[in-house]
Design a protein around this motif. Structure first.
Motif, mmCIF file in Angstrom:
data_model
loop_
_atom_site.group_PDB
_atom_site.id
_atom_site.type_symbol
_atom_site.label_atom_id
_atom_site.label_comp_id
_atom_site.label_asym_id
_atom_site.label_seq_id
_atom_site.Cartn_x
_atom_site.Cartn_y
_atom_site.Cartn_z
ATOM 1 N N GLU A 557 0.818 -1.220 0.000
ATOM 2 C CA GLU A 557 0.000 0.000 0.000
ATOM 3 C C GLU A 557 0.843 1.258 0.000
ATOM 4 N N GLU A 558 1.953 1.244 0.750
ATOM 5 C CA GLU A 558 2.760 2.464 0.843
ATOM 6 C C GLU A 558 3.417 2.833 -0.482
ATOM 7 N N LEU A 559 3.532 1.873 -1.407
ATOM 8 C CA LEU A 559 4.134 2.156 -2.708
ATOM 9 C C LEU A 559 3.087 2.427 -3.791
ATOM 10 N N SER A 561 -0.019 4.178 -3.161
ATOM 11 C CA SER A 561 -1.043 5.136 -2.767
ATOM 12 C C SER A 561 -1.324 6.059 -3.948
ATOM 13 N N ASP A 563 -1.850 9.261 -3.640
ATOM 14 C CA ASP A 563 -1.538 10.636 -3.278
ATOM 15 C C ASP A 563 -0.922 11.337 -4.487
ATOM 16 N N ARG A 574 4.191 9.025 -5.771
ATOM 17 C CA ARG A 574 5.150 7.935 -5.925
ATOM 18 C C ARG A 574 4.634 7.008 -7.011
#
Length: 583
Positions: A557-559, A561, A563, A574
């Motif tokens: 998930e952190e890669l 997103s 955003d 990202r």
């Protein structure tokens, strides 16, 4: 009352009468001037109450968002939902008129397509671009005589002939360098994710530069970088020694002087968009050494390429670039006007540079969002790959990828639907701008001449449910074109669903329907995006080849997103990929 209390209560009591009168008069004038300078709302249109209590208006809140690392542009798209109204007003600079934010597809479509005499490109939009490319048609009002002359200069560049004989083949050929690079990276990364945005950014610049200027002295940065990656040892990056979700770090792909200068100027345009006074920002920013160096590199590149273009023309070489076509157009115009052709005019240079800028930044951003969607939605990715393999059965049976000729001749409705959905949900440009050229009305509200109109193309009526608007409040032309486009279930409008762009014919075949629902990614009317055909062609070719050659695995998930960050375009904060080569 004591003498001390009297002094505190009446600080001017001990001064001579004349001096006291002057001070009181000055303070009164300042007080009146302050209140005169406070924002003056248009009647009947919602606004932020705190904004009219300071001469900075809403700019104070916007600047605070910027200081805190937020996205000032996102603020605009939130205002109509905040006030539960399809139209709101905002105050962006001291001593300036309010701007209107209109979140409604039908009225935006009407303004862009049918109310051109009432609304034009405004001074703020012109100022955003004129500090960098003042002689490009994007930095001109439609009423500017030079606008028509510039569009005449570049009109050949979106013809089917140019797109299919020059642009398309170069897109396809340069894509092969990119495919080779990512096959190498997939092998070295061993299933681990790696950053993708720089590779996409560089590849799309390689493409648009050669389409715009020809081969000349151009070297593919993607090909050069592939050699660097191939020659670099993995060292401690060995995939077996790290977790599969830990990003694999490749050597940095340093941009060449042309891409670096291009990026600096693009960033300046993006930064100007959120300044209270864009023109003043450019005057100050253009004095910086980095901007002077960027401008010098721009003119050096164009001088060099125009000289090469003249040599090609004198040698009778085949026309193979936008520059070649523009030079031919200039020769024809000069002959008609009885003058000598000028190949290094400000219009020639800025139209070329703007062509590179528009074709590069928007395509790079759209591809980044597209690959994120495919990684996040494996169903869509699988369906797209199956659709491509069904459409290009000969390529499958022969163990090769589709040729350029096959790509432009073959309809793949699901591919078109995926591209359209990428642009609808996460388009590179999220707001369009117009200015009232005359006193007029919007949704029953009086709009004075000179009022700027912001038209968000996400949010209400696009990716969230539309506001309920009485039909009688709409313009006559909007009412008479009520059913010009289709609609869909607004409850899932924010979701990425390519199927919404498909319809079933009587013979049960699926076809792509470009009018299926609200969409303004390329604007409309005479000021609609000039490069729309090129953008679609580039996205179709690149998405076909990338999805044909690679599977995009799920990302942590952190890669992955969604955003965003705002530069000239709105791009992913990202962009990572986890690749497996499709055999």
């Amino acid at each position: 009352m004591s003498s001390a209390s009297l002094d505190l209560a009446y600080p001017f009591a001990r001064l001579p009468f004349a001096a006291s009168a002057v001070i009181v008069g000055v303070l009164s004038v300042l007080y009146l001037a302050y209140h005169w300078a406070l924002p003056k709302p248009l009647p009947g249109i919602p606004y932020n109450q705190d904004a009219v209590k300071t001469i900075l208006g809403d700019a104070a809140e916007i600047q605070q968002i910027k200081k805190e690392g937020g996205r000032p542009r996102a603020w605009f798209n939130l205002q109509t939902a905040k006030h539960n109204s399809p139209i709101v007003q905002a105050f962006l600079a001291p001593l300036s008129k309010p701007v209107l934010i209109l979140s409604d597809f039908r009225e935006a479509q009407d303004i862009l397509l049918r109310r051109g005499k009432e609304f034009d490109r405004g001074p703020r939009h012109v100022a955003n671009f004129s500090g960098v490319v003042p002689w490009h048609h994007i930095a001109m009002a439609t009423s500017n005589p030079q606008f028509k002359a510039n569009r005449e200069l570049v009109k050949d560049l979106m013809t089917p002939h140019f797109l299919n004989t020059v642009s398309g083949p170069e897109i396809y050929n340069n894509a092969q360098n990119f495919i080779e690079l990512w096959k190498l990276k997939a092998q070295k990364a061993g299933g681990r994710p790696f950053r993708a945005e720089d590779d996409l950014h560089t590849m799309t610049f390689d493409i648009i530069k050669v389409v715009a200027l020809g081969e000349g002295d151009n070297q593919s940065m993607t090909a050069l970088y592939t050699d660097l990656v191939r020659s670099t040892a993995a060292n401690a990056q060995d995939a077996s020694s790290a977790g599969q979700d830990e990003p694999f770090v490749f050597p940095e792909n340093e941009p060449n002087v042309d891409l670096r200068a291009h990026g600096t100027q693009q960033e300046a345009v993006g930064a100007a968009a959120t300044q209270p006074f864009p023109g003043l920002f450019h005057k100050m920013n253009n004095r910086k050494p980095v901007m002077r160096e960027a401008f010098a590199a721009k003119f050096s590149m164009l001088d060099r390429q125009v000289s090469l273009g003249v040599k090609r023309m004198e040698a009778g070489a085949e026309v193979k670039s936008a520059l070649d076509y523009m030079m031919q157009r200039e020769i024809a115009s000069a002959k008609k006007a009885g003058r000598a052709p000028v190949f290094n005019s400000p219009s020639m240079y800025d139209e070329l540079y703007g062509y590179i800028g528009a074709g590069h930044e928007t395509s790079s951003t759209s591809l980044q969002w597209g690959l994120k969607h495919l990684a996040a939605d494996q169903r869509v990715q699988t369906t797209l790959r199956e659709s491509l393999r069904a459409a290009y059965a000969d390529a499958v049976s022969e163990g090769r990828q589709p040729t350029f000729a096959e790509i432009i001749k073959t309809q793949v409705p699901y591919l078109d639907a995926v591209v359209e959905e990428i642009l609808r949900v996460t388009g590179p440009v999220r707001t369009l701008f117009r200015t009232a050229a005359v006193d007029t009305t919007i949704l029953g509200h009086h709009v004075p001449k000179g009022t700027q109109i912001f038209l968000p193309i996400t949010g209400p009526s696009f990716t969230t449910p539309a506001f309920a608007i009485e039909e009688s409040l709409r313009s006559p032309s909007s009412q008479s074109h009520k059913n010009m486009r289709g609609t869909w279930d607004e409850s899932d409008a924010a979701k990425f669903v390519p199927e919404r762009w498909l319809k079933t014919e009587d013979d049960s075949t699926q076809v792509f329907d470009s009018q299926a629902g609200p969409m303004l990614a390329f604007s409309l009317g005479i000021r609609g995006c000039f490069g729309r055909r090129l953008a679609y062609l580039q996205l179709r070719i690149l998405m076909t080849l990338i999805v044909w050659n690679f599977e995009f695995g799920p990302l942590p998930e952190e890669l992955n997103s969604f955003d965003a960050v705002d530069t000239l375009t709105t791009k992913p904060a990202r962009c990572f990929v986890r690749l497996n080569e499709v055999k």
